[in-house]
Design a protein around this motif. Structure first.
Motif, PDB file in Angstrom:
ATOM      1  N   ARG A   1      47.134  41.904  49.304  1.00  0.00           N
ATOM      2  CA  ARG A   1      46.658  41.805  47.925  1.00  0.00           C
ATOM      3  C   ARG A   1      47.474  42.734  47.030  1.00  0.00           C
ATOM      4  O   ARG A   1      47.587  43.917  47.305  1.00  0.00           O
ATOM      5  CB  ARG A   1      45.175  42.169  47.842  1.00  0.00           C
ATOM      6  N   LEU A   2      48.021  42.199  45.965  1.00  0.00           N
ATOM      7  CA  LEU A   2      48.769  42.969  44.984  1.00  0.00           C
ATOM      8  C   LEU A   2      48.136  42.775  43.618  1.00  0.00           C
ATOM      9  O   LEU A   2      47.531  41.736  43.338  1.00  0.00           O
ATOM     10  CB  LEU A   2      50.237  42.531  44.956  1.00  0.00           C
ATOM     11  N   ASN A   3      48.277  43.765  42.770  1.00  0.00           N
ATOM     12  CA  ASN A   3      47.739  43.653  41.418  1.00  0.00           C
ATOM     13  C   ASN A   3      48.610  42.727  40.582  1.00  0.00           C
ATOM     14  O   ASN A   3      49.821  42.912  40.492  1.00  0.00           O
ATOM     15  CB  ASN A   3      47.703  45.027  40.752  1.00  0.00           C
ATOM     16  N   VAL A   4      47.981  41.729  39.973  1.00  0.00           N
ATOM     17  CA  VAL A   4      48.684  40.776  39.118  1.00  0.00           C
ATOM     18  C   VAL A   4      47.933  40.690  37.798  1.00  0.00           C
ATOM     19  O   VAL A   4      46.741  40.385  37.792  1.00  0.00           O
ATOM     20  CB  VAL A   4      48.761  39.380  39.760  1.00  0.00           C
ATOM     21  N   PRO A   5      48.581  40.974  36.670  1.00  0.00           N
ATOM     22  CA  PRO A   5      47.869  40.896  35.393  1.00  0.00           C
ATOM     23  C   PRO A   5      47.354  39.485  35.131  1.00  0.00           C
ATOM     24  O   PRO A   5      47.984  38.501  35.540  1.00  0.00           O
ATOM     25  CB  PRO A   5      48.934  41.281  34.362  1.00  0.00           C
ATOM     26  N   PRO A   6      46.235  39.347  34.448  1.00  0.00           N
ATOM     27  CA  PRO A   6      45.699  38.014  34.154  1.00  0.00           C
ATOM     28  C   PRO A   6      46.541  37.293  33.121  1.00  0.00           C
ATOM     29  O   PRO A   6      47.138  37.916  32.241  1.00  0.00           O
ATOM     30  CB  PRO A   6      44.304  38.315  33.611  1.00  0.00           C
ATOM     31  N   SER A   7      46.578  35.984  33.232  1.00  0.00           N
ATOM     32  CA  SER A   7      47.303  35.172  32.258  1.00  0.00           C
ATOM     33  C   SER A   7      46.502  35.017  30.977  1.00  0.00           C
ATOM     34  O   SER A   7      45.263  34.921  31.010  1.00  0.00           O
ATOM     35  CB  SER A   7      47.595  33.795  32.859  1.00  0.00           C
TER      36      SER A   7
END
Length: 364
Positions: A52-58
């Motif tokens: 799991r990696l942090n991904v900013p929301p679209s």
């Protein structure tokens, strides 16, 4: 491309179709990143891996204007533990010699960073490569610059001890000195790519040896820099002597005055810089006043005839492949940035710095 996005809001689960253009069609990615505020969280899940990696929301799913401001709408966490890279704010301007306001730089850069998306136009996919978060600001002392430097050094020692690479939002250029103290404690003397209108190698100002005009002289005196691997780009402006950069050259720095950059691409220059820097650890320090004030007026000591944003991108993207151990973007002064364009430019340059860190995946 369509991806399923699970949004948890107040205990109720909504499944929405998230229309996302990932970096590569055959690499579907469920976007996410934990949002602060309104009881809303978006849970990321990478479909190619269980990691799991942090991904900013679209912005297709979460409004840009919502939530608490963090860099690129990344999750906030209090420490660097478990992170490969971290955005950190250092909100000071007590080392400035002209216009103040850089203490508000980190906050405004975060606000303007909502326009950032997940992938660079270069094909870099940082959120598929590194665990990144915003770890907030150093708790500086607005009344004592020397104590502030101590606080910065101690905070960054904790960050780099974890193996996390700091990506710093300034704050005035004084901050590079204590940051480099912490970086050199871990890595030894480092190379430096320094983009600026000024050399920042002065000695004493009004009886004080610490300020935004002297960080790199202090670094040399303490043995923090590998002087044969230091490059200063974009230097310009009036000076107090015919050769304002004699001291830098005497230390072995390569000085690239702005006149050498006018009317040309800096891609060839950066090829030379990469050869000079080699494989050793290197730090990137980018003063926003390296850019011409027509593009970045919101700064404390503007000088005409500067670099363009395109050249700024060429410099940063030209650092790809180097062993970057830290980066900073300093001297954004929001009170003089009436359109927000200086902070917007700074946010984009910081994103590009993240995109050239070691181990970043590229879809070339």
């Amino acid at each position: 491309m369509q991806n399923l996005l699970s949004v948890v809001n107040g205990g109720r689960v909504f499944t929405a179709i998230h229309r996302l253009k990932p970096c590569l069609p055959q690499c579907p990615l469920q976007t996410g990143g934990r949002l602060e505020g309104a009881g809303l969280s978006v849970i990321p899940r990478r479909l190619m891996s269980e990691k799991r990696l942090n991904v900013p929301p679209s912005a297709d799913v979460v409004a840009r204007v919502s939530g608490i401001a963090t860099m690129a709408k990344l999750p906030f966490q209090e420490t660097a533990e478990g992170l490969d890279a971290a955005f950190i704010g250092v909100p000071i301007d007590t080392g400035t010699s002209n216009r103040p306001g850089a203490r508000f730089g980190p906050r405004q850069i975060r606000s303007e960073s909502v326009m950032l998306r997940a992938c660079s136009a270069t094909g870099a996919a940082p959120y598929e490569s590194l665990m990144v978060a915003d770890i907030g600001d150093v708790n500086v002392n607005m009344y004592d610059l020397k104590d502030t430097c101590r606080r910065i050094r101690e905070a960054y020692c904790k960050v780099v001890k974890t193996g996390c690479i700091p990506l710093t939002m300034g704050g005035d250029h004084t901050i590079s000195y204590p940051i480099l103290q912490a970086v050199a404690e871990r890595h030894g003397p480092v190379g430096l790519i320094h983009v600026d209108a000024h050399s920042d190698t002065g000695d004493v100002y009004l009886g004080e040896k610490i300020g935004h005009g002297s960080p790199f002289r202090r670094c040399v005196e303490e043995g923090l820099l590998d002087c044969k691997r230091v490059v200063q780009i974009g230097l310009r402006g009036t000076g107090y002597s015919p050769d304002n950069y004699a001291w830098s050259r005497a230390q072995g720095f390569r000085v690239v005055q702005v006149e050498e950059c006018w009317h040309k691409s800096l891609v060839p220059l950066m090829a030379e810089v990469r050869r000079q820097i080699g494989s050793g650890p290197v730090y990137l320090s980018f003063d926003i006043d390296g850019l011409d004030p027509a593009f970045a007026p919101g700064t404390g000591t503007p000088e005409i005839g500067g670099l363009t944003p395109i050249q700024g991108l060429e410099i940063i993207r030209g650092c790809r492949g180097l062993n970057l151990v830290g980066c900073d973007l300093v001297e954004v002064s929001p009170p003089y940035d009436t359109t927000g364009n200086t902070a917007l430019t700074a946010a984009n340059l910081l994103f590009e710095m993240m995109c050239v860190l070691p181990k970043i995946k590229y879809y070339d």
